[in-house]
Enzyme design. Structure first.
Site, short mmCIF file in Angstrom:
data_model
loop_
_atom_site.label_atom_id
_atom_site.label_comp_id
_atom_site.label_asym_id
_atom_site.label_seq_id
_atom_site.Cartn_x
_atom_site.Cartn_y
_atom_site.Cartn_z
N GLU A 50 31.89 -6.60 5.83
CA GLU A 50 32.35 -6.00 7.08
C GLU A 50 32.15 -4.50 7.09
OE1 GLU A 50 36.31 -7.00 8.62
OE2 GLU A 50 36.42 -4.96 9.42
N GLU B 204 40.87 -8.09 3.81
CA GLU B 204 41.54 -6.82 3.50
C GLU B 204 42.94 -7.03 2.90
OE1 GLU B 204 41.08 -4.22 6.90
OE2 GLU B 204 38.93 -4.03 6.48
#
Length: 444
Positions: free
Chosen positions: A282, A186
Site C-alpha cells: 500500500e 497496519e
C-alpha cells in the site's frame, strides 16, 4: 505517456552519468503491479459507470491490448476500510453477541460491487493475483467490542483464523481466488474514526504460529500468509514474527507500506530471512508533502524503483478509483487520491500521477520478469532494470529528480546509447536482447 523516438546501441564513450545494465546479475522474480479494489473503488466502477464505460476502464487497467496497463496484482479489503461507505465486518450478529461458530458470516455486503467488479477484472486478466487484508476483526472478537480501535482477544484467535479462511473460500466460490492474506492492515495503528486493530508482533506470532498457519497447512492449498502490512519505520515488527519458531514456517513474505521510514528497510529484513518474499502492498498519492512538491518523479523513485531495488516482487498503490472529492469514505484519509478519478455525476475518467507511475512499470514489465543488475543511482538519476521471461526484452525505468535536463548513457553487453532526460521526468526504455533498437516512453 509519450512514445519518444527510438534510439540504438552504438560503440560510443560513456557519459559521466552512465547506467550499466548487467543481465547476468539476477535477483527476484516479479508478479506485477496494481492497486486496491476498495469498497469505494468497486462502488464507483459498478454504479457510476455505465456498462460500456466500465468495460473500457477495466480493459485499460487490467488488459494489455491497445496500450492497456496490464495490472497483474490487486488487493481487497476483508470487511470495511476507511474507503467504505459505512463500517461493517463479515460477521455482525443482529444481537451483537459473540458468534464464535461464525453462523452469521456473510459476504453479502460485497455482492453488489466488490464481487462483480473483481470478477470483471479477472475476466480481463485471468492471471491476476489477488491478496486480501482485514482492517479489523468483528467487534465482538476485540477488547473494544467495536470495529474502532482495540486488539484481538486471545480467546478469539481460532475464530478469527476461521473467519479469514471463510472469506477466502467464499470468494473462491464466486470465482475470485485469493492467493495471499495478511492478518491485519497496519497493525501498529489504531485509527479513531474507521476500523482498525492493534496487533503487535507477539500477538501476530501466536495467531499465525498456533492457529492460522496450521489451519492453512492442513488445507494444503493456501492461501499464503504475508506478515506486517505496515510501514518501513518498524522493521523490528516483522523481524519479531519471523524470529518466532512456530510462526516463521508459515510466513511466506513481508508486506510493506510507504507512510513512514525509508524503503531501504526492506533489504535488511530480506537479508536476515532470504527465503521470505517482499511486497509493497500500500502507498497512496495525495494532497500532502512531500508528494505535492515531489510529484510523479518522487512516487516513481520510491514506489517503483526503490521498492524493486529493495527486493519487492509486487507493488500495489492504494485506491484503484476515487471520485472527484477523494471518496466515498467513512473516516480516514480525505486527501488520498485514486489511480483514476471517476466523476460521480458523468462517469468521466481522469488519470492521476499514480496512474502514470504504475503505467511506466506495468505496461512493459510482465509477470514472471526478473530484476537484473544496474548501477546505483547518483546525481538525481535513479533506475531499475528488469528482464521479461516471455520475450527476453529488457526494461529500464529511470527518473530524473532534478529540475534541469540530464544527459545519460546506458551501457549493456550490446553497446551503449545516450539520451537526454528532461527535468523532473520519468522514462522507460525497452530493448530486445537480440536487437539494436531501443524503445522509449516518457512522462514528466
Amino acid at each position: 505517456m509519450t512514445r519518444l523516438p527510438d534510439t540504438g546501441f552504438r560503440q560510443q564513450p560513456a557519459l559521466p552519468i552512465d547506467i550499466r545494465v548487467d543481465e547476468t546479475q539476477r535477483f527476484q522474480q516479479i508478479i506485477g503491479f496494481g492497486a486496491s479494489l476498495t469498497d469505494a473503488s468497486a462502488w464507483l466502477i459498478q454504479h457510476r459507470l455505465n456498462p460500456a464505460q466500465r468495460e473500457a476502464l477495466l480493459r485499460e487497467l487490467f488488459g494489455r491490448d491497445n496500450g492497456g496497463l496490464g495490472f497483474d496484482f490487486a488487493r481487497l479489503t476483508i470487511g470495511a476500510s476507511d474507503f467504505s461507505r459505512h463500517h461493517y465486518s463479515l460477521d455482525d450478529p443482529p444481537d451483537g453477541k459473540p458468534d464464535p461458530e461464525l453462523e452469521h458470516f456473510s459476504i453479502d455486503e460485497n455482492r453488489d460491487d466488490v464481487v462483480p467488479v473483481a470478477r470483471d477484472m479477472l475476466a480481463v486478466n485471468p492471471g491476476l493475483r489477488i491478496m486480501a487484508s482485514p482492517w479489523s476483526a468483528p467487534g465482538w472478537m476485540k477488547d473494544s467490542n467495536s470495529l474502532i480501535q482495540g486488539t484481538l482477544l486471545p480467546e478469539y484467535y481460532d475464530a478469527f483464523s476461521r473467519y479469514l479462511l471463510k472469506y477466502v473460500d467464499a470468494y473462491a466460490a464466486e470465482g475470485i481466488p485469493v492467493f495471499a492474506l495478511t492478518v491485519q492492515n497496519e497493525p501498529d495503528y489504531e485509527p479513531k474514526d474507521y476500523p482498525g486493530m492493534r496487533l503487535n508482533a507477539p500477538a501476530r506470532a501466536r495467531l499465525i504460529g498456533d492457529h492460522l498457519g496450521p489451519m492453512i497447512a492442513m488445507r494444503g492449498n493456501g492461501p499464503l500468509i504475508f506478515d506486517w502490512d505496515h510501514n518501513w519505520d518498524k522493521p523490528e515488527e516483522p523481524m519479531g514474527v519471523l524470529a518466532d519458531p512456530a510462526a516463521e514456517p508459515h510466513v511466506a513474505a513481508v508486506a510493506w507500506h510507504c507512510y513512514g521510514g525509508s524503503v531501504e528497510a526492506q533489504t535488511p529484513v530480506h537479508e536476515a530471512y532470504p527465503d521470505k518474499d517482499t511486497y509493497m502492498t500500500e502507498c497512496s498519492g495525495g494532497d500532502w508533502e512531500p508528494i505535492i512538491s515531489g510529484g510523479m518523479t518522487l512516487m516513481a523513485r520510491e514506489q517503483i524503483i526503490g521498492t524493486l531495488r529493495n527486493w519487492a516482487r509486487g507493488v500495489l498503490l492504494w485506491n484503484l478509483a476515487l471520485d472527484e472529492n477523494n471518496g466515498p469514505h467513512a473516516g480516514g484519509c480525505g486527501t488520498c487520491r485514486g489511480v483514476v478519478t471517476i466523476d460521480s455525476a458523468t462517469g468521466e475518467v481522469s488519470r492521476t500521477d499514480d496512474y502514470y507511475v504504475l503505467a511506466h512499470a506495468s505496461r512493459f514489465v510482465r509477470s514472471g520478469a526478473v530484476r537484473i543488475g544496474s548501477s546505483e543511482g547518483r546525481d538525481g538519476i535513479d533506475n531499475v532494470a528488469l528482464q521479461n521471461a516471455d520475450d527476453d526484452s529488457v526494461v529500464l525505468i529511470v527518473t530524473n529528480s532534478e529540475s534541469e535536463a540530464r544527459r545519460i548513457s546506458v551501457s549493456s553487453a550490446k553497446g551503449r546509447f545516450a539520451y537526454t532526460l528532461p527535468g523532473r521526468s520519468l522514462a522507460t526504455f525497452r530493448w530486445q536482447t537480440g536487437a539494436g533498437q531501443v524503445d522509449a516512453e516518457s512522462g514528466d
